[in-house]
Enzyme design. Sequence first.
Site, PDB file in Angstrom:
ATOM      1  N   LYS A   1      12.458   0.519  74.551  1.00  0.00           N
ATOM      2  CA  LYS A   1      12.271  -0.016  73.409  1.00  0.00           C
ATOM      3  C   LYS A   1      11.992  -1.649  73.230  1.00  0.00           C
ATOM      4  O   LYS A   1      11.066  -2.029  72.370  1.00  0.00           O
ATOM      5  CB  LYS A   1      13.208   0.356  72.187  1.00  0.00           C
ATOM      6  CG  LYS A   1      13.143   1.861  71.977  1.00  0.00           C
ATOM      7  CD  LYS A   1      12.180   2.423  71.371  1.00  0.00           C
ATOM      8  CE  LYS A   1      12.303   3.770  71.019  1.00  0.00           C
ATOM      9  NZ  LYS A   1      10.961   4.584  70.667  1.00  0.00           N
TER      10      LYS A   1
ATOM     11  N   GLU B   1      12.248   0.960  61.235  1.00  0.00           N
ATOM     12  CA  GLU B   1      13.152   2.424  61.286  1.00  0.00           C
ATOM     13  C   GLU B   1      13.980   2.762  62.628  1.00  0.00           C
ATOM     14  O   GLU B   1      13.160   2.295  63.724  1.00  0.00           O
ATOM     15  CB  GLU B   1      12.062   3.362  60.934  1.00  0.00           C
ATOM     16  CG  GLU B   1      11.390   4.134  62.178  1.00  0.00           C
ATOM     17  CD  GLU B   1      10.221   3.099  62.778  1.00  0.00           C
ATOM     18  OE1 GLU B   1      10.037   2.214  62.296  1.00  0.00           O
ATOM     19  OE2 GLU B   1      10.062   3.355  64.107  1.00  0.00           O
TER      20      GLU B   1
ATOM     21  N   SER C   1      14.176   6.343  80.314  1.00  0.00           N
ATOM     22  CA  SER C   1      13.880   5.619  79.043  1.00  0.00           C
ATOM     23  C   SER C   1      14.983   4.749  78.301  1.00  0.00           C
ATOM     24  O   SER C   1      14.658   3.856  77.933  1.00  0.00           O
ATOM     25  CB  SER C   1      13.141   6.240  78.315  1.00  0.00           C
ATOM     26  OG  SER C   1      14.002   7.474  77.944  1.00  0.00           O
TER      27      SER C   1
END
Lengths: 400, 262
Positions: free
Chosen positions: A93, A115, A382
């Site tokens: 991210k 969010e 991830s």
Amino acid sequence: MVKKNILPNKQGRFGKYGGRFVAETLVPALEDLSKEYYKVKTNKDFKKEIDNDLKHFVGRPSPLDFAKRWTKKLGGAQIYLKREDLNHTGAHKINNTVGQILLAKRMKKSRVIAETGAGQHGVATATVAARHGLECVVYMGEEDIKRQSLNVFRMKLLGAKVVPVSSGSKTLKDAMNEAMRDWVTNVDSTYYIIGSVAGPHPYPEIVRDFNSVVGREVQAQSKKLFKKDPDLLVACVGGGSNAMGLFYPFLNKKKVKLIGVEAGGLGLSTGKHAAPLNAGSEGVLHGMRTYLMQDKGGQILETHSISAGLDYPGVGPEHSWLKDSGRAQYVVAKDNEALRAFKELTVVEGIMPALETSHALAYVRKIAPKMKKNKIIVVNISGRGDKDIDAVAKIEGIKL
Amino acid sequence: MSRIKRTFSSLQEQGKQALIAYLVAGVPNVESTVSLMHLMIDKGVDILELGVAFSDPMSEGPLIQKAHEKALTNNVTIKEVLYIVKKFRKKDNHTPVVLMGYTNPFEAMGVDKFCSRAAAVGIDGLLLVDMPFEESSEFYKAATSRNIDIIRLVAPTTNKARVKEICLNATGYIYYISLKGITGAASFNPRDVKEKVKTLKRSTNLPIAIGFGIKNGAMVRKIRNVADGVVVGSALVEIISGKKNRIKRDLSNKLNELVSAL
């Protein structure tokens, strides 16, 4: 045929998917963002600034790590792990937020909002906001706040305000609704850092581009390690940013097979899942046309997944396009399969993956033994699993 | 002449502005929605905007969000909304009814199917909050070919070039959003609104209605004679979502207050 750098088109469409379905108040803000982004997209100084942050702040490049014992155990294709879990803040991210915060600053915004589902995007946003000294507000569903309390505290330590969202299903989709409401109210001062390849144009493109450093590195590392491209790329898909980041540089390389793994929850037949590409239909939500989980009347359905980060009824529009065009395939892994893969990678490789990532690993467990030993699989790790320890303990009935 | 056009021109002749009332279809239930619509007309409302519930109403404030949730709990979606209008039309064939909602449920029914049914029950306009003109060619064609107006939003952030485009692609009336924010938000600046509506008038001959954040007579007075109509939503939805035995009385009082301010 998918041609690199052509999609999305000017209207932000990937085939019929994508677009810009938002209230009029936000259209000019999205136009401004597009203008700014296209100005810097090919700008050398901007690229240099991002590359610098990716190297020194995020810690890139992330390794492409051979899973020796797991490969042996599964007895088929060679499995390589793209270690996005080793990034600063523990997931892919941050690749996106380091880029978007620079856009926010260029656009002279003093405040960023985001969010978050699992909290990884919230943490990644709070982190870059702290680094650049911008005010940060993160919207998070009440249900997710319960599941991911560690990340909530991390965001607060980073100086962000975490706003609980109690509407609807109290998860990621509702957090996104609430962030949009904040943005429409504070559109002059505020930059909205969307965390996935979702939302209205130009977000799916921006988030994909910032995350495609993952795929570019895999390309270079593959060339060095095996003198060829991998045979198969596997990634989990919620909104789909880690998958898009891995897939994008390979879209034109037809020999490389692309598999996205959605959250099968308790099984597709139970309806308790989060797999719009496998069991959904076309619709419009959160500014985009894409595959959605919806009822016959077009109301969005509540989703279920063991992992908060995949618990979303939509998916990035480019994935919808890749599915329809056949360039990528999308499968599901159920909660229990993901949990089994989570445990297996932890004990066999000493790497504790996020529950989201574990869905991709569950598919690798199934497919690797069926592939020849000279084939190469790259799976995107991830994120790391530290944030999920509480949730896993709870499932096991263990009190920490 | 369409009901919307007739309503505005007759009000203009009398030098009056339209009072446009928003309510969510199916709150507190289907039958009372029909009777509340009639009550609103009796109390001086000129145009009705009937909200079609959606699970993710991104532009709504908390009051209208809750009403959407309530309507969905009552299983009220487009089919029921069409039934409500059909029933309303049995007694009232002149008041314009505009449906306001979000794209997905309408598309789920099918654009053509929805528009032909809507025309059949006597719906006059359609306002899709999350569908800017760039995305709406299919709806525009299907609706306007059946004499259903496509009502468009103009926001304080909309620049001149866009205003022109929007007005070219709009019919019925233009809905000017008084503030940057969601429905039922705190307040708007009357001077800004006047300024914007003045420039907006240069781009269109369509009537202009002002909405968002208009809650009471005092606020109506502040923008009196600025545009051709005012939209009141959250303040009415709050009453309709309240205690059942007080809805009619409170709604009547509120509408008296609004009408006398116009």
